[in-house]
Design a protein around this motif. Structure first.
Motif, mmCIF file in Angstrom:
data_model
loop_
_atom_site.group_PDB
_atom_site.id
_atom_site.type_symbol
_atom_site.label_atom_id
_atom_site.label_comp_id
_atom_site.label_asym_id
_atom_site.label_seq_id
_atom_site.Cartn_x
_atom_site.Cartn_y
_atom_site.Cartn_z
ATOM 1 N N ALA A 110 0.835 -1.206 0.000
ATOM 2 C CA ALA A 110 0.000 0.000 0.000
ATOM 3 C C ALA A 110 0.868 1.255 0.000
ATOM 4 C CB ALA A 110 -0.938 -0.013 1.205
ATOM 5 N N GLU A 111 1.947 1.240 0.768
ATOM 6 C CA GLU A 111 2.851 2.394 0.792
ATOM 7 C C GLU A 111 3.533 2.591 -0.554
ATOM 8 O OE1 GLU A 111 5.328 1.399 4.114
ATOM 9 O OE2 GLU A 111 3.959 2.346 5.559
ATOM 10 N N ALA A 112 3.939 1.498 -1.210
ATOM 11 C CA ALA A 112 4.547 1.601 -2.541
ATOM 12 C C ALA A 112 3.531 2.128 -3.552
ATOM 13 C CB ALA A 112 5.087 0.244 -2.976
ATOM 14 N N THR A 113 2.266 1.742 -3.391
ATOM 15 C CA THR A 113 1.213 2.255 -4.268
ATOM 16 C C THR A 113 1.046 3.752 -4.075
ATOM 17 O OG1 THR A 113 0.081 0.117 -4.149
ATOM 18 C CG2 THR A 113 -1.213 1.991 -4.918
ATOM 19 N N LEU A 114 1.044 4.191 -2.824
ATOM 20 C CA LEU A 114 0.953 5.630 -2.551
ATOM 21 C C LEU A 114 2.163 6.377 -3.126
ATOM 22 C CD1 LEU A 114 -0.348 5.687 1.134
ATOM 23 C CD2 LEU A 114 -1.569 6.429 -0.919
ATOM 24 N N GLU A 115 3.335 5.782 -3.006
ATOM 25 C CA GLU A 115 4.537 6.409 -3.543
ATOM 26 C C GLU A 115 4.440 6.564 -5.061
ATOM 27 O OE1 GLU A 115 9.326 5.533 -3.734
ATOM 28 O OE2 GLU A 115 8.083 4.428 -2.325
ATOM 29 N N LEU A 116 3.950 5.532 -5.743
ATOM 30 C CA LEU A 116 3.776 5.612 -7.200
ATOM 31 C C LEU A 116 2.743 6.670 -7.558
ATOM 32 C CD1 LEU A 116 4.393 4.584 -10.050
ATOM 33 C CD2 LEU A 116 2.628 2.837 -9.698
ATOM 34 N N ALA A 117 1.643 6.699 -6.816
ATOM 35 C CA ALA A 117 0.586 7.670 -7.106
ATOM 36 C C ALA A 117 1.091 9.097 -6.921
ATOM 37 C CB ALA A 117 -0.611 7.424 -6.201
ATOM 38 N N ASN A 118 1.990 9.318 -5.960
ATOM 39 C CA ASN A 118 2.508 10.656 -5.684
ATOM 40 C C ASN A 118 3.765 10.993 -6.476
ATOM 41 O OD1 ASN A 118 0.479 11.277 -3.815
ATOM 42 N ND2 ASN A 118 1.577 10.171 -2.209
ATOM 43 N N SER A 119 4.228 10.080 -7.323
ATOM 44 C CA SER A 119 5.468 10.312 -8.068
ATOM 45 C C SER A 119 5.289 11.251 -9.252
ATOM 46 C CB SER A 119 6.032 8.979 -8.559
ATOM 47 O OG SER A 119 5.199 8.448 -9.593
ATOM 48 N N GLY A 120 4.062 11.463 -9.678
ATOM 49 C CA GLY A 120 3.813 12.312 -10.842
ATOM 50 C C GLY A 120 3.902 11.564 -12.153
ATOM 51 N N ALA A 121 4.118 10.266 -12.113
ATOM 52 C CA ALA A 121 4.257 9.481 -13.335
ATOM 53 C C ALA A 121 2.904 9.080 -13.929
ATOM 54 C CB ALA A 121 5.078 8.227 -13.056
ATOM 55 N N LEU A 122 1.837 9.230 -13.168
ATOM 56 C CA LEU A 122 0.502 8.827 -13.624
ATOM 57 C C LEU A 122 -0.374 10.053 -13.835
ATOM 58 C CD1 LEU A 122 -0.088 5.914 -11.099
ATOM 59 C CD2 LEU A 122 0.401 5.674 -13.522
ATOM 60 N N GLY B 67 11.644 6.541 -16.856
ATOM 61 C CA GLY B 67 12.621 6.388 -15.770
ATOM 62 C C GLY B 67 12.297 7.311 -14.604
ATOM 63 N N GLY B 68 13.295 7.628 -13.815
ATOM 64 C CA GLY B 68 13.120 8.548 -12.693
ATOM 65 C C GLY B 68 12.385 7.933 -11.523
ATOM 66 N N THR B 69 11.720 8.808 -10.750
ATOM 67 C CA THR B 69 11.056 8.364 -9.520
ATOM 68 C C THR B 69 9.864 7.461 -9.816
ATOM 69 O OG1 THR B 69 9.686 10.349 -9.485
ATOM 70 C CG2 THR B 69 11.744 10.419 -8.230
ATOM 71 N N GLY B 70 9.193 7.689 -10.946
ATOM 72 C CA GLY B 70 8.051 6.844 -11.297
ATOM 73 C C GLY B 70 8.466 5.405 -11.540
ATOM 74 N N ALA B 71 9.560 5.224 -12.283
ATOM 75 C CA ALA B 71 10.046 3.868 -12.567
ATOM 76 C C ALA B 71 10.530 3.189 -11.290
ATOM 77 C CB ALA B 71 11.157 3.913 -13.603
ATOM 78 N N ALA B 72 11.189 3.950 -10.429
ATOM 79 C CA ALA B 72 11.668 3.376 -9.167
ATOM 80 C C ALA B 72 10.483 2.982 -8.278
ATOM 81 C CB ALA B 72 12.563 4.371 -8.441
ATOM 82 N N ALA B 73 9.460 3.835 -8.239
ATOM 83 C CA ALA B 73 8.266 3.528 -7.435
ATOM 84 C C ALA B 73 7.535 2.316 -8.008
ATOM 85 C CB ALA B 73 7.339 4.735 -7.388
ATOM 86 N N LEU B 74 7.485 2.219 -9.331
ATOM 87 C CA LEU B 74 6.848 1.062 -9.966
ATOM 88 C C LEU B 74 7.597 -0.220 -9.622
ATOM 89 C CD1 LEU B 74 4.691 -0.082 -11.885
ATOM 90 C CD2 LEU B 74 6.272 0.379 -13.765
ATOM 91 N N GLU B 75 8.901 -0.164 -9.624
ATOM 92 C CA GLU B 75 9.694 -1.347 -9.273
ATOM 93 C C GLU B 75 9.480 -1.733 -7.811
ATOM 94 O OE1 GLU B 75 11.557 -4.649 -9.868
ATOM 95 O OE2 GLU B 75 11.055 -3.257 -11.480
ATOM 96 N N ARG B 76 9.383 -0.745 -6.921
ATOM 97 C CA ARG B 76 9.102 -1.045 -5.512
ATOM 98 C C ARG B 76 7.715 -1.656 -5.351
ATOM 99 N NH1 ARG B 76 12.619 3.116 -4.682
ATOM 100 N NH2 ARG B 76 11.142 4.820 -4.903
ATOM 101 N N LEU B 77 6.761 -1.190 -6.144
ATOM 102 C CA LEU B 77 5.412 -1.761 -6.099
ATOM 103 C C LEU B 77 5.429 -3.213 -6.563
ATOM 104 C CD1 LEU B 77 2.366 -1.551 -5.687
ATOM 105 C CD2 LEU B 77 2.198 -0.596 -7.995
ATOM 106 N N ARG B 78 6.170 -3.482 -7.610
ATOM 107 C CA ARG B 78 6.278 -4.874 -8.091
ATOM 108 C C ARG B 78 6.927 -5.769 -7.034
ATOM 109 N NH1 ARG B 78 8.176 -3.362 -13.820
ATOM 110 N NH2 ARG B 78 6.255 -3.503 -15.012
ATOM 111 N N ALA B 79 8.003 -5.285 -6.438
ATOM 112 C CA ALA B 79 8.702 -6.067 -5.412
ATOM 113 C C ALA B 79 7.792 -6.314 -4.215
ATOM 114 C CB ALA B 79 9.977 -5.351 -4.987
#
Length: 190
Positions: free
Chosen positions: A50-62, A126-138
């Motif tokens: 859930a925290e990784a999902t929030l991080e992705l949502a707040n990354s600006g990539a979506l 790339g950037g923070t969105g890609a890193a957040a997406l990878e954390r969400l996958r993990a």
């Protein structure tokens, strides 16, 4: 055989039975502790997802609508985890408190917000969105593994408690039989 020999045989059999019952009760206790530990691990991984999902949502990539959906579902998941307190848990941490629906909903929202083309765009940027997406996958992979580990532990407890000796001598005491946790935990596709 003399009376003394018969008494020795009976005492030997009673001691063997007592040892077997004691061993079975201790094993069942260890299995119940394993279920509690597995559920605690599952809870922790659900929080991380859930925290990784929030991080992705707040990354600006979506886009804002997808980000808002993700924030709502992830917040709902975190709220349900916080509502579940072990102090009020009649099974002492051996059940999921009916949170399967909330977790399945989070998975559905993740899949709706992250179709393969959006995932490819995020990875390409790339950037923070890609890193957040990878954390969400993990985190999602860890949730899958923790849920499977928990369900395997529950099935082992159920198998042991189904034995006639365990039921006859009530080795489980008054403990309620733990149940498996079933919810959609599929990962977003690449």
């Amino acid at each position: 055989m003399t009376t003394l020999a018969w008494i020795a045989v009976v005492v030997g059999l009673l001691l063997a039975l007592a040892w077997y019952l004691s061993y079975s009760a201790a094993r069942l206790d260890r299995l119940h502790a394993k279920v509690e530990g597995a559920l605690s691990a599952l809870d922790a991984h659900i929080v991380r997802r859930a925290e990784a999902t929030l991080e992705l949502a707040n990354s600006g990539a979506l886009d804002p609508a997808s980000a808002l959906l993700l924030v709502g579902a992830a917040s709902g998941s975190l709220e349900r985890v916080n509502e579940h307190t072990f102090a009020a848990d009649p099974l002492e941490g051996q059940h999921f408190a009916g949170r399967e629906g909330v977790e399945s909903e989070l998975t559905e929202v993740i899949h709706a917000a992250l179709p393969p083309e959006v995932v490819a765009e995020i990875e390409e940027a790339g950037g923070t969105g890609a890193a957040a997406l990878e954390r969400l996958r993990a985190a999602g992979l860890r949730v899958q593994l923790a849920r499977r580990f928990h369900n395997d532990a529950v099935k082992e407890v159920q198998r042991v408690r189904a034995k006639p000796v365990v039921r006859l001598f009530r080795l489980a005491g008054h403990a309620t039989l733990p149940q498996t946790v079933e919810f959609d935990d599929a990962l977003p596709s690449r």
